[in-house]
Design a protein around this motif. Structure first.
Motif, PDB file in Angstrom:
ATOM      1  N   ARG A  24      37.733  31.826  45.394  1.00  0.00           N
ATOM      2  CA  ARG A  24      38.269  33.501  45.222  1.00  0.00           C
ATOM      3  C   ARG A  24      39.082  33.540  44.113  1.00  0.00           C
ATOM      4  O   ARG A  24      38.616  34.483  43.464  1.00  0.00           O
ATOM      5  N   SER A  25      39.510  32.468  43.634  1.00  0.00           N
ATOM      6  CA  SER A  25      40.314  32.608  42.461  1.00  0.00           C
ATOM      7  C   SER A  25      39.126  32.777  41.216  1.00  0.00           C
ATOM      8  O   SER A  25      39.738  33.515  40.319  1.00  0.00           O
ATOM      9  N   SER A  27      36.561  34.048  41.365  1.00  0.00           N
ATOM     10  CA  SER A  27      35.533  35.237  41.263  1.00  0.00           C
ATOM     11  C   SER A  27      36.351  36.428  41.184  1.00  0.00           C
ATOM     12  O   SER A  27      36.086  37.613  41.311  1.00  0.00           O
ATOM     13  N   GLY A  28      37.970  36.298  40.734  1.00  0.00           N
ATOM     14  CA  GLY A  28      38.523  37.588  40.867  1.00  0.00           C
ATOM     15  C   GLY A  28      38.736  38.159  39.425  1.00  0.00           C
ATOM     16  O   GLY A  28      39.695  38.899  39.010  1.00  0.00           O
ATOM     17  N   SER A  29      37.663  38.075  38.642  1.00  0.00           N
ATOM     18  CA  SER A  29      37.768  38.479  37.212  1.00  0.00           C
ATOM     19  C   SER A  29      37.474  39.926  37.015  1.00  0.00           C
ATOM     20  O   SER A  29      37.938  40.509  36.179  1.00  0.00           O
ATOM     21  N   GLN A 175      43.416  37.218  52.043  1.00  0.00           N
ATOM     22  CA  GLN A 175      42.558  38.131  51.519  1.00  0.00           C
ATOM     23  C   GLN A 175      42.602  39.541  51.370  1.00  0.00           C
ATOM     24  O   GLN A 175      42.259  40.089  50.721  1.00  0.00           O
ATOM     25  N   ALA A 178      44.153  40.554  48.453  1.00  0.00           N
ATOM     26  CA  ALA A 178      43.387  40.037  47.228  1.00  0.00           C
ATOM     27  C   ALA A 178      43.072  41.482  46.489  1.00  0.00           C
ATOM     28  O   ALA A 178      43.055  42.611  47.194  1.00  0.00           O
ATOM     29  N   GLU A 179      42.608  41.247  45.230  1.00  0.00           N
ATOM     30  CA  GLU A 179      42.276  42.394  44.307  1.00  0.00           C
ATOM     31  C   GLU A 179      40.784  42.761  44.970  1.00  0.00           C
ATOM     32  O   GLU A 179      40.280  42.101  45.889  1.00  0.00           O
ATOM     33  N   ASP A 181      37.965  43.700  43.994  1.00  0.00           N
ATOM     34  CA  ASP A 181      36.686  43.026  43.727  1.00  0.00           C
ATOM     35  C   ASP A 181      36.568  41.479  44.349  1.00  0.00           C
ATOM     36  O   ASP A 181      35.598  41.154  45.050  1.00  0.00           O
ATOM     37  N   SER A 182      37.609  40.794  44.338  1.00  0.00           N
ATOM     38  CA  SER A 182      37.837  39.545  45.216  1.00  0.00           C
ATOM     39  C   SER A 182      37.664  39.700  46.749  1.00  0.00           C
ATOM     40  O   SER A 182      36.815  38.667  47.278  1.00  0.00           O
ATOM     41  N   LYS A 185      34.114  40.423  47.173  1.00  0.00           N
ATOM     42  CA  LYS A 185      32.937  39.350  47.306  1.00  0.00           C
ATOM     43  C   LYS A 185      33.143  38.360  48.304  1.00  0.00           C
ATOM     44  O   LYS A 185      32.298  37.794  48.782  1.00  0.00           O
ATOM     45  N   ASN A 186      34.211  38.263  48.956  1.00  0.00           N
ATOM     46  CA  ASN A 186      34.515  37.169  49.876  1.00  0.00           C
ATOM     47  C   ASN A 186      34.558  37.930  51.302  1.00  0.00           C
ATOM     48  O   ASN A 186      34.790  37.075  51.984  1.00  0.00           O
TER      49      ASN A 186
END
Length: 234
Positions: A24-25, A27-29, A175, A178-179, A181-182, A185-186
């Motif tokens: 997750r970290s 993929s968080g860009s 989760q 989380a941001e 987009d992150s 994605k998850n």
């Protein structure tokens, strides 16, 4: 113990949790890994955030899209329902564990009560009576041992379920924070982990029925006495 064994189930759970956290970290860009464009859309067919270039690519031909903010709100609402179910299930398992603990005491009390009644019923009888007493108490205590073993196994299984549910809930709550987009994605993986396990069951099979150790006790002993002495005056 000087050298306790490793809890493999707990170790595997921790490693799995750490691996997902690293993924997750990474993929968080917030930027598309293919086109280096900002992720502004969410593909409803693939359930993944995409950029505007992805939308026009062959990969997403005839796919449906919505703004990423809208997808976040919709999917978070779905996850809230699963999270609530997990919290309720955690309460169910905690209550079940409490009942298991109480049942262990109930089994011991029932064993003691049944043993006392057996002793009272056999107080005035002779050697055959005492043999019958010993036989029934042995069976009762063996059942107690078996039931206590079952309690220990179910308690351990329930404890593991509580640990697993607790980590799931913490992971999902993390989760949810989380941001966007992150989170998206998850989301598929998180939603899969959010599935609720079955109920822990019931404890009726764990109880001791003292009546079966007391039923027909006097008649059985008297019949044995009659058969041994041949005296039917009893």
């Amino acid at each position: 113990m000087d050298d306790p064994p490793v809890n493999l189930a707990l170790r595997n759970l921790c490693e799995s949790f750490q691996q997902e956290r690293r993924q997750r970290s990474a993929s968080g860009s917030g930027v598309c890994s293919v086109h280096s464009e900002k992720l502004k859309l969410f593909c409803l067919d693939d359930q993944q955030p995409v950029c505007v270039v992805c939308r026009d690519s062959k990969t997403h031909t005839d796919h449906r899209f919505c703004p990423i903010e809208e997808a976040v709100n919709i999917n978070k609402e779905k996850l809230r329902d699963s999270l609530q179910q997990l919290k309720e299930k955690l309460g169910t398992f905690e209550n079940f564990k409490l009942t298991l603990d109480q049942t262990a005491d109930l089994i011991k009390n029932e064993t003691q009560d049944t043993e006392e009644k057996i002793n009272n019923e056999t107080e005035e009888l002779h050697e055959i009576l005492r043999n019958e007493e010993a036989s029934r108490i042995t069976a009762l205590r063996e059942e107690e041992k078996q039931k206590c073993q079952m309690i220990m196994e179910k308690t351990e299984k329930t404890r593991k379920q509580i640990v697993s549910l607790t980590w799931k809930i913490r992971d999902i709550e993390e989760q949810m924070k989380a941001e966007d987009d992150s989170f998206l994605k998850n989301f598929k993986t998180t939603l899969q982990r959010a599935k609720s396990p079955p109920d822990p069951g019931n404890i009726s099979e764990l109880l001791i029925d003292g009546r079966k150790y007391l039923s027909d006790l006097k008649r059985t002993v008297l019949q044995k006495i009659e058969g041994s002495s041949g005296d039917h005056s009893l």
